[in-house]
Every structure is written in structure tokens, then in C-alpha cells.
Design a protein around this motif. Structure first.
Motif, PDB file in Angstrom:
ATOM      1  N   PHE A  74       0.810  -1.219   0.000  1.00 42.90           N
ATOM      2  CA  PHE A  74       0.000   0.000   0.000  1.00 42.90           C
ATOM      3  C   PHE A  74       0.843   1.269   0.000  1.00 42.90           C
ATOM      4  CE2 PHE A  74      -2.992  -3.132   1.653  1.00 42.90           C
ATOM      5  CZ  PHE A  74      -4.075  -2.882   0.838  1.00 42.90           C
ATOM      6  N   ASP A  75       2.127   1.116   0.271  1.00 43.71           N
ATOM      7  CA  ASP A  75       2.982   2.289   0.227  1.00 43.71           C
ATOM      8  C   ASP A  75       3.826   2.315  -1.042  1.00 43.71           C
ATOM      9  OD1 ASP A  75       4.270   0.028   1.130  1.00 43.71           O
ATOM     10  OD2 ASP A  75       5.843   1.183   2.106  1.00 43.71           O
ATOM     11  N   SER A  76       3.440   1.510  -2.020  1.00 43.84           N
ATOM     12  CA  SER A  76       4.168   1.508  -3.281  1.00 43.84           C
ATOM     13  C   SER A  76       3.689   2.643  -4.171  1.00 43.84           C
ATOM     14  CB  SER A  76       3.950   0.179  -3.995  1.00 43.84           C
ATOM     15  OG  SER A  76       4.325   0.283  -5.353  1.00 43.84           O
ATOM     16  N   GLU A  77       4.546   3.033  -5.106  1.00 42.46           N
ATOM     17  CA  GLU A  77       4.135   4.029  -6.094  1.00 42.46           C
ATOM     18  C   GLU A  77       3.189   3.405  -7.110  1.00 42.46           C
ATOM     19  OE1 GLU A  77       7.681   5.301  -7.915  1.00 42.46           O
ATOM     20  OE2 GLU A  77       8.590   6.077  -6.078  1.00 42.46           O
ATOM     21  N   VAL A  78       3.280   2.083  -7.240  1.00 42.91           N
ATOM     22  CA  VAL A  78       2.432   1.400  -8.216  1.00 42.91           C
ATOM     23  C   VAL A  78       0.998   1.369  -7.696  1.00 42.91           C
ATOM     24  CG1 VAL A  78       2.107  -0.728  -9.507  1.00 42.91           C
ATOM     25  CG2 VAL A  78       4.412  -0.010  -8.854  1.00 42.91           C
ATOM     26  N   PRO A  79       0.057   1.845  -8.497  1.00 43.44           N
ATOM     27  CA  PRO A  79      -1.345   1.844  -8.077  1.00 43.44           C
ATOM     28  C   PRO A  79      -1.809   0.434  -7.729  1.00 43.44           C
ATOM     29  CG  PRO A  79      -1.101   3.011 -10.159  1.00 43.44           C
ATOM     30  CD  PRO A  79       0.237   2.433  -9.821  1.00 43.44           C
ATOM     31  N   LEU A  84       5.855   7.379   5.569  1.00 41.19           N
ATOM     32  CA  LEU A  84       5.332   6.564   4.485  1.00 41.19           C
ATOM     33  C   LEU A  84       4.161   7.319   3.870  1.00 41.19           C
ATOM     34  CD1 LEU A  84       5.071   2.805   5.493  1.00 41.19           C
ATOM     35  CD2 LEU A  84       6.650   3.906   3.906  1.00 41.19           C
ATOM     36  N   ILE A  85       4.070   7.272   2.563  1.00 37.04           N
ATOM     37  CA  ILE A  85       2.874   7.805   1.938  1.00 37.04           C
ATOM     38  C   ILE A  85       2.067   6.606   1.486  1.00 37.04           C
ATOM     39  CG2 ILE A  85       1.969   9.235   0.095  1.00 37.04           C
ATOM     40  CD1 ILE A  85       4.356  11.016   0.423  1.00 37.04           C
ATOM     41  N   HIS A  86       0.993   6.402   2.203  1.00 41.46           N
ATOM     42  CA  HIS A  86       0.234   5.162   2.151  1.00 41.46           C
ATOM     43  C   HIS A  86      -1.021   5.382   1.331  1.00 41.46           C
ATOM     44  CE1 HIS A  86      -1.902   1.620   3.662  1.00 41.46           C
ATOM     45  NE2 HIS A  86      -0.750   1.198   4.133  1.00 41.46           N
ATOM     46  N   ARG A  87      -1.281   4.428   0.434  1.00 42.22           N
ATOM     47  CA  ARG A  87      -2.398   4.590  -0.499  1.00 42.22           C
ATOM     48  C   ARG A  87      -3.737   4.702   0.212  1.00 42.22           C
ATOM     49  NH1 ARG A  87      -1.757   5.226  -5.964  1.00 42.22           N
ATOM     50  NH2 ARG A  87       0.413   4.837  -6.383  1.00 42.22           N
ATOM     51  N   GLN A  88      -3.831   4.119   1.368  1.00 43.48           N
ATOM     52  CA  GLN A  88      -5.125   4.169   2.038  1.00 43.48           C
ATOM     53  C   GLN A  88      -5.132   5.121   3.220  1.00 43.48           C
ATOM     54  OE1 GLN A  88      -5.626  -0.178   2.637  1.00 43.48           O
ATOM     55  NE2 GLN A  88      -7.272   0.008   1.142  1.00 43.48           N
TER      56      GLN A  88
END
Lengths: 131, 131, 131, 131
Positions: free
Chosen positions: B7-12, D67-71
Motif C-alpha cells: 500500500f505504500d508503493s508508487e504502483v497503483p 510513508l505515503i500510504h495509499r489508504q
DNA sequence: GTGGTCTAGACCACA
DNA sequence: GTGGTCTAGACCACG
């Protein structure tokens, strides 16, 4: 200037600039210590905003591909790029895995895949003189 | 389910799902005709938004990797993935060029690079038979 | 001359010059009353702009580290640097706080941190007497 | 919000934000895994542009503090900050040297200097409850 | 002239 | 809603 952009690509412009500079370095078009155009100059040349160029330069500096030199401006790192190591190798595997999986699903043979890599390497090694 | 997300990846996330499914197909974990979890089920399993899973499925369908039946749900395309062709090869070259340029700048040898590819291929080929 | 500059540093050159002179004074390489090279001379020696050297000298004069005589040129202040006081102590705390916070976050022990300080002090104290 | 800025400082705003966040982490005000305000929110709170906040966040992410977290958005790195190592120690020495040289020139005693460090450490360890 | 900082506002991708 | 990208233009520090 040597940068060719695709403005309709999904790849961000600053990323394309980074890639083109790395390709230039790989092909020897850009030599260690060589000066790059100023952010303003390059931005003007390719018709984009200077901040976009700056972002590309900054990230390449963070990766130790470039130096931002107080007197000489932005230059290719005199020592060349950082050398490959385990971290790079892991990154590489993570990048390649989905690409290879896709090719594998499409029943591209391993040999065909390696041939493609070989061709690209040849362009780097031989420079543009072969082309 | 076999999907591992960062979830912290740059990849969506939807892209990660696509990649994982393709890797599953390459390794043979997912066989042609095999049924995938429903959008809702998978979303629930990995704790993400339903639309994200849907986007991944839709795009894989557009690429002819999946079939979406109104009744039978989502299945791996019975014919397998579309076969490699000139278009795919060009896409592949465009994807690989910046990666190889980066490796080349870091003085990774062609052999080392090809070894990495070889290893990944081996995981695909050997894949599920070992498991 | 004893000045070592990093042209690819984030620290401005005039600031580096100031720092190097202070370090020289701390180590005793530069003694009170000692004459420094002229602006022109130093600029020529290290291959930088004359204004850059001048800025460094001017600021050190403003801080009472240097005296600038019209005739005798630039000299280390005969009385040495101004003595520490509450203002200096507050400045110092403000400078150290973020550095220590960073070290603390990285789980560097207080002892390790103080050891680093101790080492630097030792270089100052032992400085020129060893040389 | 916990960020206190000095708009008339020479230290760039984004740098002050970085420092304040690190200080918060050191003092325990900000815990690993804890969520930070969104760039827009924080920018609004402290009355600056969102790009300035973003720059601070980005750089802290690059340093593995965030961390820049997607959620979950932007969060303190769950593992805490990266641990001290030789590289950090060298950076630290380079940062401290000019500061200590300055103090030394001002005839601040080594003990007084270490006391200042000690006090700052105490604030970190004791948190704000001692203050 | 250079790069660095900051502002302002737009649009998009993502979840 | 979030962060990411890009544009545009300003001012400043530096050399």
C-alpha cells in the motif's frame, strides 16, 4: 537538444526526461562531468515548465546520477552513475517480474525475450555509430 | 487469495492486482478457464475498495487476459493470454530500454542482467510444479 | 591556503569559507592577530569569485571574528572571537535541537552522540600541537 | 497543529516543517504509524501553500521517516526512523564540526556544550511531561 | 546568469 | 477525499 518527449504518454514528463538522460548516459552521448542545459534553457527548448525539468534534475541528483555544481551548473556525475549492488538488483527484479510475466503469458520464448534485451544492450554499447 | 499488495508503493493498487494475476497465470497458479473471486469477494479479502478490483478486472478483460461472464463470473481466458506480436514487441522494447539503460549506467554486465531475467523465467517455468 | 571547498554542497561557498576559518581558529591554525590572504588573493587561490570571499570576510567581521584594516588587510581579531553568552547559547540550542532530534529518532544513544562531540572537541584542542 | 514556524527565519519553511516533525517524533508526540494531516489540511492550518508542505513530506519520505500510504495517507513510518549508521555518523560530524568550532572559538567549555546537548536530550526522553 | 523557494491554481489518478 | 503532475510567475541567494 537530445530529449524526445511523448506528451500523450502515461509516463510523466519529468520521468521521461530522467529516462532520456539515463539513456544518453548509457549510450555515451552524455559523458561524466559533462554539463547539461540549465533548467530554464531545457524547459524552453522542449516547451515545458522549468519546474518539470527541475524535478527531473533533482531526482537524478538524489539518485547520484547528476551533480548540481555551484559553478558549473548541472553536470553528469564525474564518477558516473552509482554501481549496481544488491539493492539495485532487487529493484530490477521487481521491475522485470511483471514485464516478463506478461511476455511469458503471451508465449514469448525466453530466447526471444533475451534477444530483445540483447538488441537494446547493443545500442548502448555500440553507441549511435552502429545505428 | 494469492494477492500481496504494497500500500505504500508508487504502483497503483489496481496495477499491482493486474501484475499479480499475470504472474499467477505465468507461474501456472492460475489456469485458463479458472474462475477468479468476484469483485466483491476479492475486495473484501484484501480489504480494498470494490472499484479498485473492478478496474483491474476490466483492464485485464480489455487486454484479453480475462473473460467476464454475466453468469459464471470472472475467469481466466480459456485460450490463455493473447500471443506476442510486433506491437507487443515494440511495447516491450519501450519498457525495457530505460530499465536497461539504468542498469548499463550502473555498470551491470549484460550477463548479469540476462541472468536476472533467466532467474525470473525459471520461476515462471518451474513455478507451480515445485510448490 | 587551508580552505577546502565542496562545490557540489548545499552549503553556500561563502558559508563554507566562514566555517573553515572558524575551524582554523578553533584548531589554532589561525592565531589572533594573524593576517589572512587578501580578498583577491584568496579568491584567486581557490578559483572563485572575489565577491564570494568578500561576503565571507564581511560577515566574519560583523560577527567580530575578523578585523578589516584599511592598511594591514584582514586579520583574525586580536582579542579572539566574542565570548559565549546567553544569546549564543540560545542560538546554539536552536541549531542543535533538530540535529539531536534526528539522531534521537535514529536511536543513536546519548553517549554515542556525546562521543562524537567529544571527538570533535579533541581535534580542536589537540589541533595544531600534534601537527 | 504542532508546527510552529518562523516566517522571518533563514531556514526554509519546508525545512522547518521537517525539523518540527522530527522533533515531534523524538519527543514521542508523533508515534510510528500515526497519521499526519493531509498536505492541504496542514497547509491551510499554518497558512502556507500546499506545495511547501508537500515538499517537506516528500523529503521525509525519501529519508524513510514517513510513508505515503495509499489508504491511510501520510503516516509516520511504522518501523520508526532509519537507524543510525556510519553514513549518518559522518553526516553528523560534518554538521557538528562548524557549530562546535564556533562555540570553541567563543571559549565555551566542553562541559557547557555537552550540558546543552544533555538538556535537549532530556526534553526528548522525558517528553513534555517534565517541562 | 544560475538554482532554490514559495505562491497560486489547474487537472488528473486513485481509492 | 487523497496525493501527483504540470503550469505560471514571483522573489531571492549565489557566484
Amino acid at each position: 537538444m537530445f530529449i524526445q518527449l511523448k506528451f500523450d504518454s502515461e509516463v510523466p514528463i519529468y520521468e521521461q526526461i530522467k529516462q532520456q538522460i539515463k539513456i544518453g548516459m548509457a549510450k555515451g552521448t552524455l559523458q561524466p562531468g559533462e554539463r547539461l542545459p540549465s533548467v530554464r534553457q531545457l524547459a524552453k527548448d522542449i516547451g515545458i515548465n522549468l519546474h518539470t525539468v527541475n524535478k527531473a534534475y533533482q531526482q537524478l541528483r538524489d539518485e547520484n546520477f547528476l551533480l548540481i555544481h555551484r559553478q558549473r551548473g548541472v553536470v553528469i556525475h564525474p564518477d558516473g552513475a552509482p554501481k549496481t549492488d544488491e539493492i539495485h538488483k532487487e529493484t530490477l527484479k521487481a521491475e522485470l517480474a511483471p514485464i516478463i510475466a506478461d511476455a511469458f503469458c503471451r508465449e514469448m520464448s525466453e530466447n526471444d525475450f533475451l534477444s530483445v534485451c540483447y538488441e537494446i544492450f547493443k545500442e548502448m554499447k555500440g553507441g549511435s555509430s552502429d545505428g
